[in-house]
Design an enzyme around this catalytic site. Structure first.
Site, PDB file in Angstrom:
ATOM      1  CB  SER A 113     -46.714 -47.804   0.875  1.00 16.39           C
ATOM      2  OG  SER A 113     -46.149 -48.730   1.742  1.00 16.39           O
ATOM      3  CG  HIS A 114     -49.949 -50.630   2.633  1.00 13.98           C
ATOM      4  ND1 HIS A 114     -49.355 -49.478   3.057  1.00 13.98           N
ATOM      5  CD2 HIS A 114     -51.237 -50.565   3.019  1.00 13.98           C
ATOM      6  CE1 HIS A 114     -50.253 -48.747   3.695  1.00 13.98           C
ATOM      7  NE2 HIS A 114     -51.405 -49.375   3.686  1.00 13.98           N
ATOM      8  CG  ASP A 277     -44.499 -52.345   1.699  1.00 11.10           C
ATOM      9  OD1 ASP A 277     -43.265 -52.495   1.609  1.00 11.10           O
ATOM     10  OD2 ASP A 277     -45.027 -51.263   2.004  1.00 11.10           O
ATOM     11  CG  ASP A 279     -42.959 -48.436   0.036  1.00  6.76           C
ATOM     12  OD1 ASP A 279     -43.561 -49.399   0.538  1.00  6.76           O
ATOM     13  OD2 ASP A 279     -42.736 -47.378   0.656  1.00  6.76           O
ATOM     14  CG  ASP A 281     -41.940 -49.023   3.637  1.00  9.79           C
ATOM     15  OD1 ASP A 281     -42.767 -49.866   3.222  1.00  9.79           O
ATOM     16  OD2 ASP A 281     -42.225 -47.820   3.831  1.00  9.79           O
ATOM     17  NE  ARG A 282     -46.903 -51.198   5.388  1.00  8.02           N
ATOM     18  CZ  ARG A 282     -48.140 -51.064   5.832  1.00  8.02           C
ATOM     19  NH1 ARG A 282     -48.881 -52.137   6.020  1.00  8.02           N
ATOM     20  NH2 ARG A 282     -48.647 -49.872   6.065  1.00  8.02           N
ATOM     21  CE  LYS A 376     -43.587 -49.133   6.953  1.00  2.00           C
ATOM     22  NZ  LYS A 376     -44.022 -47.732   6.839  1.00  2.00           N
TER      23      LYS A 376
HETATM   24  C1  VG1 Z   1     -50.274 -47.277   7.920  1.00  2.00           C
HETATM   25  C2  VG1 Z   1     -49.715 -47.993   9.126  1.00  2.00           C
HETATM   26  C3  VG1 Z   1     -48.551 -47.212   9.699  1.00  2.00           C
HETATM   27  C4  VG1 Z   1     -47.496 -46.998   8.610  1.00  2.00           C
HETATM   28  C5  VG1 Z   1     -48.136 -46.342   7.402  1.00  2.00           C
HETATM   29  C6  VG1 Z   1     -47.179 -46.225   6.239  1.00  2.00           C
HETATM   30  O1  VG1 Z   1     -50.761 -46.004   8.302  1.00  2.00           O
HETATM   31  O2  VG1 Z   1     -50.704 -48.189  10.101  1.00  2.00           O
HETATM   32  O3  VG1 Z   1     -48.028 -47.892  10.807  1.00  2.00           O
HETATM   33  O4  VG1 Z   1     -46.462 -46.182   9.082  1.00  2.00           O
HETATM   34  O5  VG1 Z   1     -49.248 -47.113   6.961  1.00  2.00           O
HETATM   35  O6  VG1 Z   1     -46.683 -47.470   5.868  1.00  2.00           O
HETATM   36  P1  VG1 Z   1     -52.312 -45.711   8.587  1.00  2.00           P
HETATM   37  O7  VG1 Z   1     -52.393 -44.257   8.850  1.00  2.00           O
HETATM   38  O8  VG1 Z   1     -53.075 -46.159   7.395  1.00  2.00           O
HETATM   39  O9  VG1 Z   1     -52.687 -46.536   9.786  1.00  2.00           O
HETATM   40  V1  VG1 Z   1     -46.272 -47.727   4.273  1.00  2.00           V
HETATM   41  O10 VG1 Z   1     -45.459 -49.135   4.159  1.00  2.00           O
HETATM   42  O11 VG1 Z   1     -47.763 -47.823   3.626  1.00  2.00           O
HETATM   43  O12 VG1 Z   1     -45.613 -46.374   3.743  1.00  2.00           O
HETATM   44 CO    CO Z   2     -44.485 -49.345   2.454  1.00  2.00          CO
END
Ligand code: VG1
Ligand code: CO
Length: 542
Positions: A113-114, A277, A279, A281-282, A376
């Site tokens: 993801s990010h 981001d 992937d 979804d953000r 998302k």
């Molecule tokens: C983070 C965010 C959370 C989100 C998750 C996955 O998790 O705070 O809100 O659902 O990333 O997003 P954490 O446990 O690091 O706070 V993604 O776009 O990275 O899959």
């Molecule tokens: Co993501």
């Protein structure tokens, strides 16, 4: 082609976090690492035999190799069919859509993801269940248990498959269908939003800048914004997905999407700015000289949903993760719909969506989505905003001001302290946790605590309980401070401090966010002794 059964032994630490398993890429590349996790995943869902899976990823380093391994293992485990995005690419929301649309048995999404990509950065893998959403806790626990007792995995010995050509081929007895990653998603969006009205907005001279951050949304944004909707060429920047995201951090927030911020946060910037981001979804939403906090964005989408054809009938309810500001709750109250507070992570929204209890969901971490998929969805949020702007014919800033004037403003910020020594971060959390029971009624840095607890979620649909989902301290007058450790990092621990305060005085709605939150931030620091971490300031402020 021969199916091989390879003996293996458990590998420590394959516990899925907030969203799948994320590790350093080199760890994922170690012999057997990926294989063990994939086999444990198939085993956890009662085997892959006769099943159909959607498989794709965000194109980061190791995507191409990993997807070949996963395909070989799916075939060796008896899967009937794999639907794969061309080039091995699929955004997370597009994968969720395909899982649902083709009524498959789930999907494997290759992404961290990010988190940054590259051989020295991060890789990840997550399993999504047949509703299109991330595996629920019971499934991730079964996967983890499987990784702890695994003794063999199955894999087909064969050449690499060509994933660049659209069409069908075979891998052993498994059919592999390579599809265009964008077209089904485009159809889905066209069925929700008023493309005609957004097209008219663009042709009226409205300027948009979308930063794909060299990640997966590039091809989607090009096809939809510049293609189907006619935004001028060049509206989408950094549109070519790269294995290392151009060396950047594909996280759409003011820190990492600085190029976009600099352009849009100026008086002659474009009318609208957005980023997504790694992937897809953000989303981050900006207007000329205007930053929309993700929590406000969720509330605004909820309040304006009836302007969008796909939601014209109204919403069943709205859900937000616990650390997300309470702005959406106030909208729900006014609309007379249910609102829910869930733990962090999209997997907790799935049951509510499936049961028809909520239509829109969101998180403070730049995530918004709806019942159109079970993830998302970054571009969906962008199109939602564009549809609202096309209907209301006012600026992003005006929408924001109007919203605050109606509902009050939930000043909100998140402060991240990254790569902390794990012991230190855990000690801070225990310190706060140990004080929770005695905090109510006390004054901390001038603020009176009204409630303090460790958040537990009781899923109203399946009755499951998830404990230890973050420490909440609520103050009189609608202020909150929340402490949580990240579940997506791959280095040390990341402490997240979330602060919020509700302002309803019409004369005080235009303050600087950090200044407005100063008293809550101070109280949080006093309460937790955060300054003892030895950090002069948070690493990231959103
Ligand atoms: C983070 C965010 C959370 C989100 C998750 C996955 O998790 O705070 O809100 O659902 O990333 O997003 P954490 O446990 O690091 O706070 V993604 O776009 O990275 O899959
Ligand atoms: Co993501």
């Amino acid at each position: 082609m021969e199916i091989k059964t390879i003996a293996t032994t458990p590998i420590e630490g394959q516990k899925p976090g907030t969203s799948g398993l994320r590790k350093k890429t080199r760890v994922f590349m170690e012999p057997g690492y990926l294989e063990n996790f994939v086999q444990a995943t198939f085993d956890a869902i009662g085997g892959a035999e006769g099943k159909t899976f959607v498989i794709g990823g965000d194109g980061r380093y190791f995507n191409a190799e990993a997807i070949q391994t996963i395909l070989r293992m799916a075939a060796a485990n008896g899967a009937r069919r794999a639907i794969v995005g061309q080039g091995g690419l699929l955004s997370t929301p597009a994968a969720s859509n395909l899982i649902r649309k083709y009524k498959t048995d789930g999907g494997l999404i290759l992404s961290a993801s990010h988190n940054p990509g590259g051989i020295d950065e991060d890789f990840g893998l997550k399993f999504n269940i047949p509703n299109g959403g991330p595996a629920t806790e019971s499934v991730t626990e079964a996967i983890y248990a499987g990784t702890m007792s695994i003794s063999r995995y199955h894999i087909l010995e064969t050449r690499d498959l060509d994933l660049n050509t659209i069409g069908e081929s075979r891998l052993g007895d498994m059919v592999v269908t390579v599809i265009d990653p964008v077209s089904d998603y485009l159809d889905l969006m066209a069925g929700i939003f008023d493309f005609g009205s957004i097209r008219a907005l663009f042709s009226s001279g409205f300027r948009i800048r979308f930063d794909a951050m060299h990640a997966i949304t590039g091809p989607y944004a090009k096809a939809i914004l510049e293609g189907a909707l006619g935004a001028p060429a060049g509206s989408v920047i950094n549109a070519v997905p790269l294995p290392d995201f151009g060396g950047g951090h594909p996280d759409p927030n003011p820190t990492w999407a600085k190029q976009l911020m600099d352009e849009v946060m100026s008086s002659n910037g474009p009318d609208f700015g957005a980023a997504s981001d790694g992937d897809g979804d953000r989303n981050m939403i900006l207007g000329r000289n205007t930053y929309v906090s993700p929590s406000d964005s969720l509330a605004i989408l909820t309040a304006n949903a009836r302007l969008v054809p796909g939601y014209a009938k109204g919403l069943a309810g709205v859900a937000r993760s616990m650390p997300t500001s309470c702005a959406a709750d106030r909208v729900a109250q006014k609309l007379g719909i249910e609102s829910f507070e869930t733990p962090t992570g999209w997997k907790f929204f799935g049951n509510l969506l499936d049961a028809g209890r909520v239509t829109i969901c969101g998180e403070e971490s730049f995530g918004t989505g709806s019942d159109h998929v079970r993830e998302k969805d970054g571009l969906w949020a962008v199109l939602f905003w564009l549809n609202i702007l096309a209907e209301r014919k006012v600026s992003v800033a005006e929408i924001l001001q109007d919203h605050w004037a109606t509902y009050g403003r939930n000043y909100y910020s998140r402060h991240d302290y990254e790569a902390l020594p794990i012991d230190q971060a855990k000690a801070l959390m225990s310190r706060v946790e140990n004080r929770l029971a005695t905090l109510a009624g006390m004054r901390v840095a001038g603020l009176k605590v009204s409630m303090a607890d460790s958040f537990s979620y009781h899923d109203p649909v399946d009755g499951s309980v998830s404990r230890n989902q973050g420490l909440r301290v609520q103050f009189e007058g609608g202020a909150r401070a929340i402490f949580r450790l990240s579940g997506t990092g791959t280095e040390g621990a990341t402490l997240r401090l979330y602060v919020e305060y509700l302002e309803t005085d019409p004369g005080k709605l235009g303050q600087d966010t950090q200044a407005a939150l100063r008293p809550v931030i101070e109280a949080a620091h006093v309460l937790s002794g955060i300054d003892s971490l030895g950090r002069a300031a948070p690493d990231v402020i959103t």
